[in-house]
Design a protein around this motif. Sequence first.
Motif, PDB file in Angstrom:
ATOM      1  N   VAL A 298     -30.926   5.808  49.924  1.00 56.43           N
ATOM      2  CA  VAL A 298     -29.485   5.556  49.966  1.00 56.43           C
ATOM      3  C   VAL A 298     -28.722   6.747  50.520  1.00 56.43           C
ATOM      4  CG1 VAL A 298     -27.441   5.154  48.536  1.00 56.43           C
ATOM      5  CG2 VAL A 298     -29.526   3.861  48.099  1.00 56.43           C
ATOM      6  N   ASP A 299     -29.105   7.969  50.096  1.00 58.70           N
ATOM      7  CA  ASP A 299     -28.387   9.152  50.576  1.00 58.70           C
ATOM      8  C   ASP A 299     -28.681   9.463  52.039  1.00 58.70           C
ATOM      9  OD1 ASP A 299     -30.976   9.978  50.242  1.00 58.70           O
ATOM     10  OD2 ASP A 299     -30.513  11.750  49.049  1.00 58.70           O
ATOM     11  N   GLN A 300     -29.628   8.741  52.646  1.00 54.45           N
ATOM     12  CA  GLN A 300     -29.893   8.882  54.081  1.00 54.45           C
ATOM     13  C   GLN A 300     -29.169   7.802  54.873  1.00 54.45           C
ATOM     14  OE1 GLN A 300     -34.219   8.659  53.748  1.00 54.45           O
ATOM     15  NE2 GLN A 300     -34.409  10.803  54.363  1.00 54.45           N
ATOM     16  N   VAL A 301     -29.145   6.588  54.328  1.00 54.66           N
ATOM     17  CA  VAL A 301     -28.573   5.445  55.048  1.00 54.66           C
ATOM     18  C   VAL A 301     -27.052   5.402  54.937  1.00 54.66           C
ATOM     19  CG1 VAL A 301     -28.554   2.930  55.231  1.00 54.66           C
ATOM     20  CG2 VAL A 301     -30.685   4.118  54.682  1.00 54.66           C
ATOM     21  N   HIS A 302     -26.533   5.665  53.760  1.00 58.27           N
ATOM     22  CA  HIS A 302     -25.091   5.530  53.517  1.00 58.27           C
ATOM     23  C   HIS A 302     -24.232   6.356  54.476  1.00 58.27           C
ATOM     24  CE1 HIS A 302     -21.179   5.837  51.493  1.00 58.27           C
ATOM     25  NE2 HIS A 302     -21.472   4.684  50.895  1.00 58.27           N
ATOM     26  N   PRO A 303     -24.528   7.656  54.693  1.00 59.46           N
ATOM     27  CA  PRO A 303     -23.698   8.443  55.627  1.00 59.46           C
ATOM     28  C   PRO A 303     -23.709   7.884  57.048  1.00 59.46           C
ATOM     29  CG  PRO A 303     -25.068   9.883  54.286  1.00 59.46           C
ATOM     30  CD  PRO A 303     -25.567   8.491  54.061  1.00 59.46           C
ATOM     31  N   LEU A 304     -24.860   7.351  57.473  1.00 61.89           N
ATOM     32  CA  LEU A 304     -24.957   6.809  58.830  1.00 61.89           C
ATOM     33  C   LEU A 304     -24.083   5.564  58.989  1.00 61.89           C
ATOM     34  CD1 LEU A 304     -28.818   7.150  59.413  1.00 61.89           C
ATOM     35  CD2 LEU A 304     -27.003   8.709  60.141  1.00 61.89           C
ATOM     36  N   LEU A 305     -24.111   4.697  57.991  1.00 58.44           N
ATOM     37  CA  LEU A 305     -23.286   3.482  58.060  1.00 58.44           C
ATOM     38  C   LEU A 305     -21.801   3.805  57.915  1.00 58.44           C
ATOM     39  CD1 LEU A 305     -25.388   0.884  56.020  1.00 58.44           C
ATOM     40  CD2 LEU A 305     -25.519   1.488  58.442  1.00 58.44           C
ATOM     41  N   SER A 306     -21.494   4.822  57.130  1.00 67.16           N
ATOM     42  CA  SER A 306     -20.092   5.237  56.983  1.00 67.16           C
ATOM     43  C   SER A 306     -19.549   5.769  58.304  1.00 67.16           C
ATOM     44  CB  SER A 306     -19.973   6.306  55.889  1.00 67.16           C
ATOM     45  OG  SER A 306     -20.330   5.776  54.628  1.00 67.16           O
ATOM     46  N   ASP A 307     -20.355   6.597  58.989  1.00 65.76           N
ATOM     47  CA  ASP A 307     -19.939   7.116  60.293  1.00 65.76           C
ATOM     48  C   ASP A 307     -19.748   5.981  61.295  1.00 65.76           C
ATOM     49  OD1 ASP A 307     -22.003  10.146  60.172  1.00 65.76           O
ATOM     50  OD2 ASP A 307     -20.034   9.673  59.299  1.00 65.76           O
ATOM     51  N   LEU A 308     -20.663   5.015  61.274  1.00 68.17           N
ATOM     52  CA  LEU A 308     -20.574   3.885  62.196  1.00 68.17           C
ATOM     53  C   LEU A 308     -19.322   3.057  61.914  1.00 68.17           C
ATOM     54  CD1 LEU A 308     -21.599   1.969  64.354  1.00 68.17           C
ATOM     55  CD2 LEU A 308     -23.140   0.965  62.653  1.00 68.17           C
ATOM     56  N   SER A 309     -19.078   2.791  60.643  1.00 70.01           N
ATOM     57  CA  SER A 309     -17.906   1.998  60.270  1.00 70.01           C
ATOM     58  C   SER A 309     -16.609   2.702  60.682  1.00 70.01           C
ATOM     59  CB  SER A 309     -17.909   1.753  58.758  1.00 70.01           C
ATOM     60  OG  SER A 309     -16.785   0.993  58.365  1.00 70.01           O
ATOM     61  N   ALA A 310     -16.572   4.017  60.470  1.00 66.24           N
ATOM     62  CA  ALA A 310     -15.373   4.782  60.827  1.00 66.24           C
ATOM     63  C   ALA A 310     -15.130   4.756  62.332  1.00 66.24           C
ATOM     64  CB  ALA A 310     -15.517   6.218  60.342  1.00 66.24           C
ATOM     65  N   SER A 311     -16.184   4.876  63.116  1.00 67.33           N
ATOM     66  CA  SER A 311     -16.026   4.875  64.573  1.00 67.33           C
ATOM     67  C   SER A 311     -15.602   3.496  65.079  1.00 67.33           C
ATOM     68  CB  SER A 311     -17.320   5.324  65.259  1.00 67.33           C
ATOM     69  OG  SER A 311     -18.394   4.448  64.952  1.00 67.33           O
ATOM     70  N   LEU A 312     -16.110   2.435  64.477  1.00 70.12           N
ATOM     71  CA  LEU A 312     -15.712   1.080  64.881  1.00 70.12           C
ATOM     72  C   LEU A 312     -14.234   0.830  64.577  1.00 70.12           C
ATOM     73  CD1 LEU A 312     -18.788  -1.021  63.671  1.00 70.12           C
ATOM     74  CD2 LEU A 312     -18.173  -0.487  66.029  1.00 70.12           C
ATOM     75  N   ASN A 313     -13.771   1.378  63.474  1.00 67.62           N
ATOM     76  CA  ASN A 313     -12.372   1.181  63.081  1.00 67.62           C
ATOM     77  C   ASN A 313     -11.392   1.929  63.992  1.00 67.62           C
ATOM     78  OD1 ASN A 313     -12.833  -0.555  60.890  1.00 67.62           O
ATOM     79  ND2 ASN A 313     -13.264   1.160  59.518  1.00 67.62           N
ATOM     80  N   LYS A 314     -11.902   2.858  64.797  1.00 63.17           N
ATOM     81  CA  LYS A 314     -11.034   3.586  65.722  1.00 63.17           C
ATOM     82  C   LYS A 314     -10.675   2.752  66.947  1.00 63.17           C
ATOM     83  CE  LYS A 314     -12.973   8.161  64.587  1.00 63.17           C
ATOM     84  NZ  LYS A 314     -13.718   9.325  65.139  1.00 63.17           N
ATOM     85  N   LEU A 315     -11.456   1.703  67.186  1.00 56.46           N
ATOM     86  CA  LEU A 315     -11.242   0.890  68.388  1.00 56.46           C
ATOM     87  C   LEU A 315     -10.300  -0.268  68.084  1.00 56.46           C
ATOM     88  CD1 LEU A 315     -14.814   0.722  69.962  1.00 56.46           C
ATOM     89  CD2 LEU A 315     -12.829   1.955  70.818  1.00 56.46           C
ATOM     90  N   ASN A 316      -9.123  -0.239  68.700  1.00 58.80           N
ATOM     91  CA  ASN A 316      -8.139  -1.291  68.479  1.00 58.80           C
ATOM     92  C   ASN A 316      -8.562  -2.627  69.092  1.00 58.80           C
ATOM     93  OD1 ASN A 316      -6.482   0.500  67.131  1.00 58.80           O
ATOM     94  ND2 ASN A 316      -5.345   1.066  68.971  1.00 58.80           N
ATOM     95  N   LEU A 317      -9.435  -2.562  70.092  1.00 63.28           N
ATOM     96  CA  LEU A 317      -9.834  -3.808  70.751  1.00 63.28           C
ATOM     97  C   LEU A 317     -10.769  -4.642  69.871  1.00 63.28           C
ATOM     98  CD1 LEU A 317     -12.989  -3.575  72.005  1.00 63.28           C
ATOM     99  CD2 LEU A 317     -11.846  -1.937  73.475  1.00 63.28           C
ATOM    100  N   LEU A 318     -11.283  -4.046  68.789  1.00 60.38           N
ATOM    101  CA  LEU A 318     -12.120  -4.797  67.852  1.00 60.38           C
ATOM    102  C   LEU A 318     -11.259  -5.271  66.685  1.00 60.38           C
ATOM    103  CD1 LEU A 318     -15.240  -2.433  67.715  1.00 60.38           C
ATOM    104  CD2 LEU A 318     -14.928  -4.468  69.137  1.00 60.38           C
ATOM    105  N   GLY A 319     -11.196  -6.563  66.491  1.00 60.46           N
ATOM    106  CA  GLY A 319     -10.388  -7.107  65.411  1.00 60.46           C
ATOM    107  C   GLY A 319     -10.995  -6.833  64.045  1.00 60.46           C
ATOM    108  N   PRO A 320     -10.229  -7.056  62.982  1.00 58.52           N
ATOM    109  CA  PRO A 320     -10.724  -6.803  61.627  1.00 58.52           C
ATOM    110  C   PRO A 320     -11.890  -7.695  61.227  1.00 58.52           C
ATOM    111  CG  PRO A 320      -8.631  -7.973  61.569  1.00 58.52           C
ATOM    112  CD  PRO A 320      -8.847  -7.567  62.983  1.00 58.52           C
TER     113      PRO A 320
END
Length: 246
Positions: free
Chosen positions: A172-194
């Motif tokens: 979990v402590d290996q996977v969670h940071p990677l998914l958090s980074d991915l989620s944060a980067s996806l949320n930066k793109l306005n062209l991707l809807g919620p």
Amino acid sequence: MALQLNPTRNLTVSASVQQTTNPLPLSLSPSYLASEMDVIKLWNDKQEREMYENFAELFAIIKATEKLEKAYVRDVISSSEYEVECQKLIAHFKTLSSTLKYAIPSVEKFHETYKLDCPAAINRLVVSGVPATVEHRAAAAISSAASASVVAECVQNFITAMDSLKLNMVAVDQVHPLLSDLSASLNKLNLLGPDFEGKVKMKEWIVRLAKMGAADELTEQQARQLHFDLESSYNSFMAALPSAGT
């Protein structure tokens, strides 16, 4: 008539025969050379051997990327073929670089030491981190609110997460940071809807992991499902980027 022998001539012939029949010096004999070759090793133990094999793999990846970049620039291969192969090379490079981070702290230094002369590969693997086609689509598609670097960040986070699962990094402590980074980067793109697939699935996985302990590990089935969700989300992400010229 008596036969007369020439002692001097006989000695000369005898010495000549003896010289031609003398064995080679020990240091030049085939058996000695063979035995010497048997003890010459390029490494001292299994760990060192693996390190040199990784060096060779890194060397090959850099060379292959340079050839791929040149082929793309010269229009020898299509954009789709280039992107698929480039993504593979970048993923392998990132994984190998992580393995060799202590042995090779600087890929640029490795490139210089072994005189690779592959500037395009270094730019693609080290500086950019994404295929040129992704950069081009991003530059043409994203408004002033987002930039090509954000798309590159998303691609990198997708690849890193999927590659980590392939390396059996399932704690979990290996996977969670990677998914958090991915989620944060996806949320930066306005062209991707919620309701974008990647955003929804990453949020679900983050919530699920948050309920587990840091030392807990994903089961084989969970890891397989997560990899499937990541790959599916990545494909949806790439399809969501408008093509250049549209």
